[in-house]
Design an enzyme around this catalytic site. Structure first.
Site: not given
Ligand code: INI
Length: 158
Positions: A56-58, A86, A88
């Site tokens: 989701a961060f991307e 998670t 974070h």
């Molecule tokens: N990304 C998600 O889409 N959902 C989550 O619950 C999650 N957790 O649990 O950490 C998550 N982490 C990955 C994050 O989105 C990035 O892809 C990663 O940090 C690389 O930038």
């Protein structure tokens, strides 16, 4: 007072979908909901594109690039951030939400927040085609409605 509202007629609309692979067992179900919502409201398969990102961060970077390209009437972002999974959670969900908001405001193209942020897996399943519906389907309808509303907003007389 004049009143404007977007309808749910998707004929001719071009919609991009960005889906996170993280928690794919949920985001895959959300994607099914989006496909269902778009196709049953007249959006043609050839007018859609799907891009996958790690998590989701991307979502915001790809969503903003698509929205700013001028090729799409709306962008749908799909993700699942589950607190139990998670440490974070707040960071990932917060950045996804604010990045998606910025992408929309800065491009003036609707970018729809189809990201589940839940306490646990059961809540996510319930909202990905379970007893609470499918927020992917809802996101597809929001994309169509907002695309049609923004057309009217742009056409408003000064
Ligand atoms: N990304 C998600 O889409 N959902 C989550 O619950 C999650 N957790 O649990 O950490 C998550 N982490 C990955 C994050 O989105 C990035 O892809 C990663 O940090 C690389 O930038």
């Amino acid at each position: 007072m004049r009143e404007l509202e977007g309808d749910h007629q998707g004929q001719g609309l071009r919609i991009a979908v960005v889906a996170a692979r993280f928690n794919q067992f949920i985001t895959g179900l959300l994607l099914e909901g989006v496909r269902n919502g778009l196709s049953t409201h007249g959006v043609r398969e050839e007018d859609t594109v799907l891009l996958r990102v790690p998590g989701a961060f991307e979502l915001p970077l790809v969503a903003k690039t698509l929205a700013g390209s001028g090729r799409y009437d709306a962008v749908v972002c799909l993700g699942a951030v589950i607190r139990g999974e998670t440490t974070h959670y707040d960071l990932v969900s917060g950045q996804a939400a604010s990045g998606i908001t910025s992408a929309s405001l800065e491009t003036q193209v609707p970018v729809i927040f189809g990201v589940l942020t839940t306490e646990n897996i059961d809540q996510a399943i319930n909202r990905a085609g379970g007893k609470m519906g499918n927020i992917g389907y809802d996101a597809a309808l929001s994309a169509i409605e907002m695309a049609n509303l923004m057309r009217q907003v742009r056409d408003l007389e000064p």
